[in-house]
Structure formats: C-alpha cells, structure tokens
Design an enzyme around this catalytic site. Structure first.
Site, PDB file in Angstrom:
ATOM      1  N   THR A  86     -40.170 -76.315 -91.256  1.00  0.00           N
ATOM      2  CA  THR A  86     -38.677 -77.850 -91.641  1.00  0.00           C
ATOM      3  C   THR A  86     -38.717 -77.093 -93.332  1.00  0.00           C
ATOM      4  O   THR A  86     -39.898 -77.283 -94.180  1.00  0.00           O
ATOM      5  CB  THR A  86     -38.964 -79.134 -91.303  1.00  0.00           C
ATOM      6  N   ASN A  87     -37.774 -77.978 -94.084  1.00  0.00           N
ATOM      7  CA  ASN A  87     -37.594 -77.722 -95.344  1.00  0.00           C
ATOM      8  C   ASN A  87     -38.762 -79.113 -96.356  1.00  0.00           C
ATOM      9  O   ASN A  87     -39.017 -78.587 -97.416  1.00  0.00           O
ATOM     10  CB  ASN A  87     -36.613 -78.141 -96.267  1.00  0.00           C
ATOM     11  N   GLU A  88     -39.031 -80.008 -95.488  1.00  0.00           N
ATOM     12  CA  GLU A  88     -40.108 -81.223 -96.161  1.00  0.00           C
ATOM     13  C   GLU A  88     -41.145 -79.794 -95.603  1.00  0.00           C
ATOM     14  O   GLU A  88     -42.322 -79.980 -97.132  1.00  0.00           O
ATOM     15  CB  GLU A  88     -39.831 -81.589 -95.110  1.00  0.00           C
ATOM     16  N   GLY A 124     -43.087 -68.498 -78.078  1.00  0.00           N
ATOM     17  CA  GLY A 124     -43.285 -69.312 -77.496  1.00  0.00           C
ATOM     18  C   GLY A 124     -44.252 -70.100 -78.702  1.00  0.00           C
ATOM     19  O   GLY A 124     -45.319 -70.469 -78.335  1.00  0.00           O
ATOM     20  N   TYR A 125     -44.032 -71.244 -79.910  1.00  0.00           N
ATOM     21  CA  TYR A 125     -44.815 -71.572 -80.338  1.00  0.00           C
ATOM     22  C   TYR A 125     -45.169 -73.340 -79.925  1.00  0.00           C
ATOM     23  O   TYR A 125     -45.958 -74.141 -79.876  1.00  0.00           O
ATOM     24  CB  TYR A 125     -45.076 -71.841 -81.920  1.00  0.00           C
ATOM     25  N   SER A 126     -44.014 -73.908 -79.890  1.00  0.00           N
ATOM     26  CA  SER A 126     -43.624 -75.978 -80.493  1.00  0.00           C
ATOM     27  C   SER A 126     -43.823 -76.308 -79.010  1.00  0.00           C
ATOM     28  O   SER A 126     -43.536 -75.604 -78.243  1.00  0.00           O
ATOM     29  CB  SER A 126     -42.463 -76.523 -80.765  1.00  0.00           C
ATOM     30  N   GLU A 163     -42.052 -62.397 -92.752  1.00  0.00           N
ATOM     31  CA  GLU A 163     -40.035 -62.007 -93.071  1.00  0.00           C
ATOM     32  C   GLU A 163     -39.818 -63.277 -94.163  1.00  0.00           C
ATOM     33  O   GLU A 163     -38.560 -63.443 -93.921  1.00  0.00           O
ATOM     34  CB  GLU A 163     -40.087 -62.836 -91.139  1.00  0.00           C
TER      35      GLU A 163
HETATM   36  C1  FAD Z   1     -32.071 -74.907 -83.305  1.00  0.00           C
HETATM   37  C2  FAD Z   1     -33.893 -74.478 -82.141  1.00  0.00           C
HETATM   38  C3  FAD Z   1     -34.428 -73.544 -82.973  1.00  0.00           C
HETATM   39  C4  FAD Z   1     -35.792 -73.643 -82.499  1.00  0.00           C
HETATM   40  N1  FAD Z   1     -36.376 -72.460 -81.293  1.00  0.00           N
HETATM   41  C5  FAD Z   1     -38.278 -72.196 -81.816  1.00  0.00           C
HETATM   42  C6  FAD Z   1     -39.002 -71.613 -81.085  1.00  0.00           C
HETATM   43  O1  FAD Z   1     -37.607 -70.629 -80.640  1.00  0.00           O
HETATM   44  N2  FAD Z   1     -39.720 -71.059 -80.666  1.00  0.00           N
HETATM   45  C7  FAD Z   1     -40.809 -72.384 -81.257  1.00  0.00           C
HETATM   46  O2  FAD Z   1     -41.836 -72.633 -81.194  1.00  0.00           O
HETATM   47  N3  FAD Z   1     -39.899 -73.696 -81.927  1.00  0.00           N
HETATM   48  C8  FAD Z   1     -38.843 -73.009 -81.764  1.00  0.00           C
HETATM   49  N4  FAD Z   1     -37.648 -74.737 -82.431  1.00  0.00           N
HETATM   50  C9  FAD Z   1     -38.951 -75.966 -82.846  1.00  0.00           C
HETATM   51  C10 FAD Z   1     -38.814 -75.825 -84.335  1.00  0.00           C
HETATM   52  O3  FAD Z   1     -39.915 -75.289 -85.415  1.00  0.00           O
HETATM   53  C11 FAD Z   1     -39.486 -77.471 -85.104  1.00  0.00           C
HETATM   54  O4  FAD Z   1     -38.317 -77.777 -84.949  1.00  0.00           O
HETATM   55  C12 FAD Z   1     -39.487 -77.144 -86.058  1.00  0.00           C
HETATM   56  O5  FAD Z   1     -41.218 -76.673 -86.244  1.00  0.00           O
HETATM   57  C13 FAD Z   1     -40.094 -78.912 -86.677  1.00  0.00           C
HETATM   58  O6  FAD Z   1     -40.682 -79.900 -85.174  1.00  0.00           O
HETATM   59  P1  FAD Z   1     -40.758 -80.811 -84.935  1.00  0.00           P
HETATM   60  O7  FAD Z   1     -39.283 -80.859 -84.839  1.00  0.00           O
HETATM   61  O8  FAD Z   1     -41.476 -81.474 -83.862  1.00  0.00           O
HETATM   62  O9  FAD Z   1     -40.565 -82.288 -86.035  1.00  0.00           O
HETATM   63  P2  FAD Z   1     -41.388 -82.714 -86.850  1.00  0.00           P
HETATM   64  O10 FAD Z   1     -42.482 -81.747 -87.236  1.00  0.00           O
HETATM   65  O11 FAD Z   1     -42.022 -83.921 -85.773  1.00  0.00           O
HETATM   66  O12 FAD Z   1     -41.329 -83.323 -88.314  1.00  0.00           O
HETATM   67  C14 FAD Z   1     -40.173 -84.403 -87.647  1.00  0.00           C
HETATM   68  C15 FAD Z   1     -39.445 -84.842 -89.577  1.00  0.00           C
HETATM   69  O13 FAD Z   1     -40.924 -84.962 -90.047  1.00  0.00           O
HETATM   70  C16 FAD Z   1     -41.591 -84.170 -91.291  1.00  0.00           C
HETATM   71  N5  FAD Z   1     -42.244 -84.096 -91.335  1.00  0.00           N
HETATM   72  C17 FAD Z   1     -43.428 -83.803 -90.210  1.00  0.00           C
HETATM   73  N6  FAD Z   1     -44.407 -83.382 -90.591  1.00  0.00           N
HETATM   74  C18 FAD Z   1     -44.545 -83.867 -92.088  1.00  0.00           C
HETATM   75  C19 FAD Z   1     -45.217 -83.138 -93.117  1.00  0.00           C
HETATM   76  N7  FAD Z   1     -46.399 -82.875 -93.155  1.00  0.00           N
HETATM   77  N8  FAD Z   1     -44.731 -84.108 -94.113  1.00  0.00           N
HETATM   78  C20 FAD Z   1     -43.716 -83.739 -94.481  1.00  0.00           C
HETATM   79  N9  FAD Z   1     -42.697 -83.723 -93.715  1.00  0.00           N
HETATM   80  C21 FAD Z   1     -43.125 -84.017 -92.113  1.00  0.00           C
HETATM   81  C22 FAD Z   1     -40.752 -82.893 -90.433  1.00  0.00           C
HETATM   82  O14 FAD Z   1     -39.673 -82.348 -91.615  1.00  0.00           O
HETATM   83  C23 FAD Z   1     -39.435 -83.959 -89.880  1.00  0.00           C
HETATM   84  O15 FAD Z   1     -38.056 -84.187 -90.848  1.00  0.00           O
HETATM   85  C24 FAD Z   1     -36.674 -74.943 -82.852  1.00  0.00           C
HETATM   86  C25 FAD Z   1     -36.110 -75.574 -83.538  1.00  0.00           C
HETATM   87  C26 FAD Z   1     -34.186 -75.727 -83.281  1.00  0.00           C
HETATM   88  C27 FAD Z   1     -33.807 -76.997 -84.081  1.00  0.00           C
END
Ligand code: FAD
Length: 746
Positions: free
Chosen positions: A729-731, A482-484, A598
């Site tokens: 994310t990969n970014e 439970g992070y996001s 991990e």
């Molecule tokens: C299938 C799936 C399962 C998941 N499961 C879990 C889970 O079990 N628990 C949980 O806590 N979360 C979960 N997540 C969430 C995941 O951890 C987040 O999607 C991830 O951390 C990215 O956050 P965001 O989606 O809000 O994207 P954002 O942070 O809003 O990013 C949107 C875009 O902006 C870019 N961006 C953002 N900040 C920067 C930066 N500083 N520099 C460059 N680019 C940037 C990102 O790379 C991305 O391309 C899951 C996500 C998916 C897709």
C-alpha cells in the site's frame, strides 16, 4: 561534454559542489533577515563573478539553461540574493543580439563592472508588475517586484515583445524604492521619470520565451530553497525527541517527509528535463517548462508548509533558517504569473484547435525503434475485428486473452528484459518502457508473469528455470501470486498457510485471499515452513503450486472494478519437494528480491495508463457539441486538464529516472516507491477529474445506452484504487521512502 555536445552531468555536479562550498564559506545568511545592504549584495556578486558564473547562458558550449538552473538552485539553497537570475536572462537574451549596446552591456556584466536588474514590465503576466512607456530615448513609468535593483547599476526592462530597454540606475531620473514582500526585503519598485533608455532589439526567441526561461529559473531557485529547508527538517526529525523517541519515528512525520521528497524529486527532474530540451534546441522545452512551473508552485509550497509543520515552533522563529526558504519559495513560485499562467499556456497547447497531444518521449534509438516495431505488430495482430470483438466483451472477460498471449509469445517480447541465457532479449529499461507504452496505447490485454519469472531467474534451480520459464516466454502459462491471507495483508510476515514436509512432498494447508490471477496455471505461493521462527518472516518459503492439484478450492469474488480475485483454500495439497523456489525458510528473500526488481517500473506502468486515458479524455473535452461549444471552452476544465497534464509529466519523469537508475544497475526500492506512490494517486486524481469534467454520463457503466467510451472513465476510477492498495500500500511505501531514502528511524 556528453554525447549531445553539451556539458555533461559531471560538469553540473562539479558546478553544484563548488558553488555550494563557495557560498557556505563566503555568504553570511544572517544578513538576509535584516535585509542585506546593497554593499553586501555587491560584494557577494563580485565574488561570484570571480567564479565565472556571470557569463553563464551567453555561450552554449560553456553552459545553458541547465547550468543556470544549477546555479540558481544553489543560490536558493544559500538564501543568497546575488543578481544571478537577471544576469543569466540577460545572457540568454542579448548574446545573440547584433547591437553594440548589447555587446557592451554583456561585456561589462561579465567583467563585473555592470550589475543588471531585469523587469518584464507590461509583459509580466502579473497585472501588478507596473508599466513603462517609452517615447524616443526616454522612459516613463514604474515597475515593481524588481530583484536587487538597489545593488545593480542598470535595469533591463521589456519595451515590447522583442525589445529590451537598458536604463542606467544611477541617473537622477530614476528612483528605487526597496519593498518588503512576504515579510522579506530584496525586491524594489523602480520609478522612471523620463529616464534615458537604450533600446536593444532581440534576435531570436523574443520576450515570451525569455519570460518562460525566467520562470523555469525561478522554479529551480525555489526548489533549491525548499530542498534546503527540507534537509534541515529531516535532520531535525532524526534528532528531536518527544515522548521518549525521535519525532522522525512517528509515522505522521515520516509520511509528511516522504510526500516532501516526492514533490522535490518531481520538481528537480522536470526542471532539469525542460532546461535540457531548451539547451538541445528541442521545441518541446516550452511544454515541459510550463509543466515544471505549473507543478512546482503547488508542490514546493506544500512541501514548505509540511516542512514547517514538522519543525513545530522552532522553525517558526524568524532567527531560524527555514522561514527564509519559505518566503523564497512563495515569491519565486508566484512571480511572473506563477502556476496560473503556466497552466493557461499548457491548456492552450493541449486544447486549442491546432493543439497537439502529450509529447512523446525520446526513448533512445533502440527504444524508439521498438516502439515502431510493436506499433506495427499491434496494427497487424491487434486491430480491426479481433480487437473490436474483444472490446465487446464485458470487462470481467477482458483481463486476459489466451490467444493473444500466445501470439505475442511468438515475438519473444514477453522476455524483453530477461537475460539471454533464459531466452530473453536483454533489452534496456527504456525499451521496456517503449513496449509497455505501445501496448497501453494499443489497448492490448495484459501478458506475462514478470514478477514470478524474475523470482525464478534469480532464485530458481536450473531445472525449475528450464521447466517454467519457456512456458511463460511463449505466453502459455500465467502464474498467480498467493501471498495475502485474511489476517496477513501488509504484514505478510505473519502469514499462517503452512507447508510441511512429508517424505518427498510438501503438504500445504491454509487460505489465501484477494488472489488476482487465480485462473493461472500455477500459483506462486508463500507458506510458513517454520511456525516458531523469530522474526516470523524467517520461517517463510516460496512454492510453485499447480492450480489443478488436488485439494485446491477456488472461490472467485467480483472486485469493485468488475474484475475478480479469489479466496483460495489449500487443503492437504501435495506438491513435489522440488517445487520450492529458493531455500527452505528463505522465501522472504525470494519474495522481496523479485518484487524489488519489478517495482522500479510499476509506477511507470501506471503513469503510462494515465497518459493514454488522458489522451482519450482530451478528445472528449475538445469535441464540439451541436451548438459549437466544447468543454474546453470552460476555464475550470482547462485548469484541471493542465494540472493533470503537468502531473503526468512528473509521473513520466519519475519513470524515466527509474529507467536511468536501472541502466546504471541500480534498483533502489525507495525510488520505485516514489514513482509508484505518485503515479497510483495520480491515477485516482485522473479518474475523479474525468468524472467531474464529463459529468453524469461518464458514470454510465459499460454497455449502458449513452455511456461515454463504453464506461471507460468510471471504470478507470474504480480500477485506480487497486494501484494504491496493492503491490504494497502507499502507506507502506511512504514508510519505506522515509526510512530508506531519508534515513528516518524505524
Ligand atoms: C485489486 C487487488 C488485487 C490484489 N491481488 C493480490 C494478489 O494477486 N495476490 C495477493 O497475495 N494479494 C493481492 N492483493 C492484496 C494486497 O496485496 C493487499 O491488499 C495489500 O497487501 C494490503 O493488505 P490489506 O488489504 O490486508 O490491508 P491492511 O494491511 O489491513 O491495511 C489496511 C490499511 O492500514 C494501513 N496499514 C497497514 N499496516 C500499516 C503500517 N505498518 N503502516 C501504515 N499503515 C499501515 C494500510 O496502508 C491500509 O491503508 C490484491 C489487492 C487488491 C486490492
């Protein structure tokens, strides 16, 4: 010597360092720009003979193709055109020959009195390379792209697949014309007009193998050149200021350079692996050498382009060092048929009727034994009706199987890598890979709660460890993450869910989003315990929340891949005080520490999925239809399959390197990130390619009539994005690579 009886890493490191120092002191790179004179090339070669490199490749005890690759890498780095490539190939080819001419030629090469140029002539897959015809003891014709012929005494030229001809270059019947290629001097056209030739029969391998060794050595040299230019530009990015800051702080530059490092590491590892297998006399060396050449060509050329983009105009001036390396990279990756020929050979070994699939990695005695053990266990416990019944379920119901988790819990393998004090088996990273690979191939459901277990082992109290770890080990409890939160994705530090102490409880309020394992028994939850903390991540703590606690409301949502994640609301959820993991406000350390442990193998987990899916795609590509044709008859399909196969090996090499680092007690997050970025995006490319190759039928989803493999390929593509977005994310990973591995400013 290492355990295999071949020179060890320390020897190569010494060779690399001593040559680097030697070339820095003795080779003047400036002469390359105007085209070095034959005397300058002879002088540096003579000095190198004194360093003992002229005999490399002639005696396996003193060094094989792996050491040759090190030397060529250093020559590429130094932009030094000494005729080492041809010398090494001559050693590899002639040292087993019983002919007197061969012994004499090598004797003089090693003593420095003969310098050899080499051409594959008609065997060169490049149709522009020219042809020599031999009648009796005379050779006629012309060969092009011959390196350093102007400074050599002899030419070795292929006469047929098992015979090389030796031609003295100082003969009046030989004409040498220097040619400019990629704007650089160094290659020659050699014309023979009934010139005397001495044929030398080769004992083993033949010229097809020698050609491949030559290509691998060129890939090593191109890597050296590309790496040097890349290091120059990385330094430049730290120093050059624009808009009041170092250009290396711009994310566009950071991500370009992160991509460059990923490419360079991929090439470094695969070249070394192929050369190592060659020296071990392992027949798979050819497969890996072709993968190396197929990958290196595009990867190094792209890295070179990006290097120049990051330099801007300064690197465009011919007096700069970088253009030398740009030219070298292009020449070396195009020569001898380049990537196209390597991919043709890869496609043959994968798709021709008698072909085999992807090679299996040697995971060491314990890893190989575990692979067999797990395979046997799955054969007994996850096969036949049980597996078929599971596979009949829609994907949404195939994410987890509680009964299977409990069965595997009895084997102890959930704790494969855990320390013994926690009931684990303390197995190595290679054994973990063996387990992951076999589970993937057996298409077994996911198990365990690895990240949370790591966090507990690293930061939990004794009571917490005793309470939660055995349940995980037995396969009885899953923990979600439970992070996001809606406004806290990548920037997790700004999360708002709060945990406030109320007497002997923590009271949790807030909303979490995209939680995948929402159906688990516990949630590993990040919450704010200090709303005024600066920086904000210093006010976060980690908690274990039982998911049946009062005040937890779960709203599942379907994901693009037909799985599910959930919005979870925590309204005045009360949990005991001792459900905190780590210290109050110390959650960031727990969170990042557990992930770092991990992350190293996450990329490995992804590439193992791709490798398994590739094998399934390969089956479809090879299957003949009623007219007797197969998709594998199409050259475009062959090219794309070969490209994927080469990239899978890069992904596996990165995985293996992470495992090696782990064995040395190192888990650098930047290396895990390199592996994760490469493999996640490879999974996307795989998914796209599979659809392109298989066409519309592959888009039919599960349970649709006519769907290929129950919609596996389209579902695979939809699933692949997850690996690029989640776990950082990969970014974000690219920024981490740029800052941690390349030292670019934050
Ligand atoms: C299938 C799936 C399962 C998941 N499961 C879990 C889970 O079990 N628990 C949980 O806590 N979360 C979960 N997540 C969430 C995941 O951890 C987040 O999607 C991830 O951390 C990215 O956050 P965001 O989606 O809000 O994207 P954002 O942070 O809003 O990013 C949107 C875009 O902006 C870019 N961006 C953002 N900040 C920067 C930066 N500083 N520099 C460059 N680019 C940037 C990102 O790379 C991305 O391309 C899951 C996500 C998916 C897709």
């Amino acid at each position: 010597m290492d355990a295999t009886g071949l020179p060890g890493d320390d020897i190569r490191e010494m060779l690399r360092n001593s040559l680097r120092g030697f070339l820095a002191a003795r080779w003047n790179v400036d002469c390359i720009r105007r085209g070095p004179s034959p005397q300058e090339v002879v002088a540096i070669w003579t000095a190198l003979v004194g360093q003992g490199v002229a005999s490399l490749g002639s005696n396996p005890d003193e060094g094989g193709l792996r050491e040759v690759a090190v030397v060529l890498g250093e020559l590429g780095r130094a932009a030094c055109p000494a005729p080492m490539w041809s010398a090494a190939l001559a050693n590899l080819a002639l040292s087993t020959s019983r002919s007197e001419a061969a012994a004499d030629c090598l004797g003089r090469l090693h003593a420095g009195s003969a310098r050899l140029a080499l051409s594959f002539g008609r065997l060169d897959p490049d149709s522009g390379a020219g042809v020599i015809r031999v009648k009796g003891d005379r050779a006629d014709g012309m060969v092009r792209f011959v390196e350093a012929a102007g400074s050599c005494t002899h030419l070795l030229v292929a006469i047929d697949r098992s015979v090389l001809g030796l031609v003295a270059l100082d003969n009046a019947r030989v004409e040498i014309v220097p040619t400019r290629a990629m704007g650089a001097w160094g290659l020659c056209e050699v014309r023979l007009n009934e010139a005397p030739v001495t044929p030398i029969a080769l004992e083993d391998g033949g010229l097809d193998d020698l050609l491949l060794k030559g290509k691998l050595a060129l890939a090593a040299r191109a890597h050296g050149a590309a790496r040097r230019a890349f290091e120059l530009v990385t330094d430049y990015a730290r120093e050059r200021h624009q808009f009041g800051q170092p250009i290396g702080r711009f994310q566009a530059i950071q991500h370009k350079l992160a991509n460059g490092l990923i490419a360079l590491e991929g090439v470094r590892l695969i070249v070394d692996h192929a050369a190592k297998l060659h020296d071990l006399d392992d027949r798979e060396w050819r497969y890996f050498a072709n993968c190396a050449v197929a990958f290196a060509s595009g990867a190094l050329r792209q890295a070179s382009l990006e290097t120049h983009h990051a330099f801007g105009a300064i690197g465009y001036a011919d007096e700069h060092e970088a253009p030398l390396h740009f030219k070298r990279v292009h020449l070396d990756t195009l020569a001898l048929g380049g990537a196209s020929q390597a991919k043709r050979l890869l496609a043959s070994s994968l798709l021709d009727p008698d072909s085999s699939g992807l090679p299996e990695y040697d995971l060491g005695p314990a890893g190989n034994a575990l692979r067999e053990q797990v395979r046997g266990w799955l054969g007994q416990n996850w096969s036949g009706g049980r597996k078929a019944e599971f596979e009949r379920k829609p994907f949404a119901k195939r994410e987890f199987d509680a009964e299977f988790a409990r069965d595997i819990g009895m084997t102890g393998w959930v704790g494969l890598g855990w320390p013994r004090e926690f009931g684990g088996q303390a197995r190595s990273a290679l054994e973990l890979i063996a387990f992951m690979e076999t589970m993937e191939r057996g298409e077994a459901p996911r198990i365990g709660a690895a990240i949370q277990a790591n966090a507990l082992m690293m930061f939990g109290t004794r009571e917490q460890q005793q309470r939660y770890l055995p349940e995980i080990l037995r396969g009885e409890a899953m923990h979600g993450m439970g992070y996001s939160e809606p406004q806290a994705g990548s920037d997790l530090a700004v999360l708002r869910t709060s945990a406030v102490r109320d007497d002997d409880h923590w009271v949790i309020n807030g909303q979490k989003i995209w939680t995948t394992t929402w159906w688990g028994k516990y949630m590993f939850l990040a919450a704010r315990t200090d709303k005024d903390a600066k920086p904000p991540h210093a006010g976060i703590s980690m908690f274990i929340v039982p998911m049946d606690a009062e005040g937890v409301t779960i709203r599942p949502a379907t994901t693009m891949y037909d799985g599910s994640f959930a919005n979870i609301f925590y309204d005045n959820v009360r949990i005991p005080l001792d459900n905190i993991v780590g210290e109050v406000n110390g959650g960031w350390k727990v969170l990042t520490g557990a992930l770092a442990f991990e992350r190293g193998l996450v990329g490995g987990g992804i590439v193992l999925k791709v490798a398994h899916a590739f094998e399934q795609l390969r089956r479809h590509v090879m299957a003949k239809d009623e007219t007797g044709t197969a998709l594998s008859d199409d050259p475009i399909v062959r090219d794309r399959m070969a490209t994927l196969a080469a990239e899978i090996e890069i992904g596996r090499q990165l995985m293996m390197h992470c495992a090696e680092l782990a064995a040395d007690g190192l888990t650098p997050p930047e290396y895990g990130a390199i592996s994760k970025v490469f493999s996640g995006e490879l999974m996307e490319r795989f998914g796209e390619t599979a659809l392109d190759i298989l066409g519309m039928r592959a888009t039919l989803s599960e349970q649709m009539p006519g769907a290929i493999d129950n919609g596996r390929f389209e579902q695979n593509l939809r699933h692949s994005l997850m690996w690029v977005i989640s776990i950082g994310t990969n970014e974000i990973q690219r920024s981490l690579i740029a800052q941690r591995a390349l030292g670019l400013p934050r």
